[in-house]
Design an enzyme around this catalytic site. Structure first.
Site, PDB file in Angstrom:
ATOM      1  N   CYS A   1       5.979   9.985  -4.862  1.00 14.61           N
ATOM      2  CA  CYS A   1       5.995   8.715  -4.246  1.00 14.61           C
ATOM      3  C   CYS A   1       7.210   7.803  -3.635  1.00 14.61           C
ATOM      4  O   CYS A   1       7.122   7.502  -2.362  1.00 14.61           O
ATOM      5  CB  CYS A   1       5.197   7.893  -5.514  1.00 14.61           C
TER       6      CYS A   1
ATOM      7  N   HIS B   1       5.140   3.867  -9.954  1.00 14.59           N
ATOM      8  CA  HIS B   1       4.670   4.372  -8.647  1.00 14.59           C
ATOM      9  C   HIS B   1       4.866   3.488  -7.662  1.00 14.59           C
ATOM     10  O   HIS B   1       5.555   2.249  -7.726  1.00 14.59           O
ATOM     11  CB  HIS B   1       3.250   4.325  -8.838  1.00 14.59           C
TER      12      HIS B   1
ATOM     13  N   HIS C   1       0.033   6.293  -0.005  1.00 15.55           N
ATOM     14  CA  HIS C   1       0.978   6.645  -0.847  1.00 15.55           C
ATOM     15  C   HIS C   1       0.882   8.022  -1.174  1.00 15.55           C
ATOM     16  O   HIS C   1      -0.213   8.819  -0.966  1.00 15.55           O
ATOM     17  CB  HIS C   1       0.988   5.752  -2.359  1.00 15.55           C
TER      18      HIS C   1
END
Length: 446
Positions: A363, A409, A421
């Site tokens: 990520c 994240h 993402h």
């Protein structure tokens, strides 16, 4: 003033008490970026462990070796949650943060002098005493409840009192005294008066105080396993790199329950540093210094992006991708160009520790690599991304290209309430609703 919920977080978790002041956005377009301070505050470390930075491996498609993944050597066969442990730890951190006085434990709760066993009634009395102590701590706090912030003045008067700082929404200070409807408080480096009508204290602060502190676990080992249960026998849900910050939802004996992209799981307390984040007041001088620093960073990023962007992102891929430069036009903002450029990689794989937009990335590697094509250097860490750029006042005011941060994240906002993402090994790079998880902060680069 009408109350608006603003997610405010204090950044910069460290092994020692750290005071910071970052996080006000410079409005780069017509959308609202209000004066907020989600990054002005403190982080109170509960352990003395020190952490050294370690660069994550950037090899594409490389699996993490088992002997490089540290985990607890202790197998827990039966784990019983400690009653109110998470809440008690937050209370203790609030005491350290604000200087609130905690009454000594009331007499009569220990072992009887005659050595006889305590009856169940005694247990109830102990619990009641703990509850009373908790409420006493909260009553000494002053918590701002406003749309944005309340001014802190050097005198209890709007006419004669000079503004010396700002106490932001949900920010915490210590109550000193009350004068004609004004509360004298101590918060961060600021000591002064706030109007009582914009704050709560005493009984009104008891329940609210439980919500304003956020418990954070910062990873202190190179790669940490997050398991489905509080035991090394439980399956691994996901991997988290060093210095990533995870929101703690429960604390157990030797383990903490945290939130990651793959779901809620458990990590060993041996490999995380626990702290509680609060937001405190910001002085006038601190605000001016922060604004100057953020404006300089924004202008530098714009200049770099206009100077030129990379023609291609990954020459090793057989698929053709548009260059970052092709999205940068006079008709759109650079943030929109970032969002458009990032979306063409949807469907490509997720690889832990990777940063290749085509062959595999995690990520933070995805966000880092997308922005690298626009001349902006970002850290390979979702936790560190929470302090880059300038703060945006919530997801409702996000613009395309903004960085949206979650527990463990991070993604890129593309507009319409969505992000792109690198989600997980199962789903790869994809588009999701931005509010699918609790948003910790929104950061703007351009």
């Amino acid at each position: 003033m009408q109350k608006t919920t603003i997610q405010l977080l204090a950044m910069g978790v460290a092994a020692a008490v750290t005071v910071g002041g970052t996080g006000i956005s410079v409005n780069a377009s017509a959308s609202k970026v209000t004066s907020v301070l989600p990054s002005a505050g403190i982080s109170y470390a509960l352990t003395g462990d020190s952490v050294s930075l370690s660069n994550l491996a950037d090899d594409n498609g490389t699996e993490v070796a088992e002997n490089e993944i540290e985990d607890s050597a202790v197998t827990i066969t039966e784990t019983t949650p400690l009653a109110s442990t998470l809440q008690e730890n937050i209370l203790n951190d609030i005491q350290k943060a604000t200087g609130a006085m905690i009454p000594a434990e009331e007499p009569g709760t220990g072992e009887p002098e005659d050595g006889t066993a305590e009856e169940p009634a005694e247990d109830s009395e102990e619990e009641l005493t703990a509850e009373q102590q908790e409420e006493e701590r909260f009553r000494s706090l002053v918590i701002a409840q406003v749309n944005d912030y309340v001014n802190v003045r050097d005198n209890p008067s709007e006419e004669e009192g000079e503004i010396i700082g700002k106490l932001y929404d949900d920010s915490v200070g210590t109550f000193i005294e009350e004068t004609d409807g004004w509360y004298k408080i101590k918060s961060g480096s600021v000591e002064g008066y706030v109007k009582g009508e914009y704050c709560v204290t005493g009984e009104d602060a008891v329940e609210l105080a439980k919500e304003v502190g956020k418990r954070i676990a910062t990873v202190t080992t190179t790669t940490l396993k997050v398991r489905s249960g509080p035991s090394t026998d439980d399956e691994v849900l996901g991997l988290v790199p060093i210095e990533d910050e995870l929101v703690v939802t429960e604390e157990l004996e030797g383990w903490v329950k945290v939130s990651i992209e793959e779901g809620d799981g458990y990590v060993s307390r041996d490999y995380v540093e626990l702290s509680t984040e609060f937001v405190e007041a910001e002085s006038k001088a601190e605000e001016e210094a922060r604004l100057k620093k953020e404006e300089e960073a924004r202008l530098a990023a714009l200049a770099q992006a206009k100077k030129g962007t990379k023609k291609s992102s990954d020459s090793s891929s057989s698929k053709s991708y548009n260059s970052a430069a092709s999205y940068t036009t006079q008709a759109s903002s650079i943030g929109s160009a970032v969002a458009s450029y990032a979306q063409q990689f949807v469907g490509n794989p997720y690889v832990y520790g990777g940063s290749s937009l085509t062959n595999g990335t995690d990520c933070s590697g995805f966000v880092m690599s997308v922005y690298a094509n626009f001349g902006v250097s970002l850290p390979h860490s979702s936790g560190a991304d929470r302090s880059v750029g300038a703060a945006v006042d919530g997801l409702a005011n996000a613009q395309p290209g903004d960085i949206v941060c979650y527990s463990g994240h991070v993604g890129i906002y593309i507009g319409g309430g969505q992000i792109v993402h690198a989600s997980s090994a199962k789903t790869g790079i994809k588009i999701s609703d931005a509010g699918y998880r609790q948003v910790l902060s929104v950061r703007r680069i351009f």
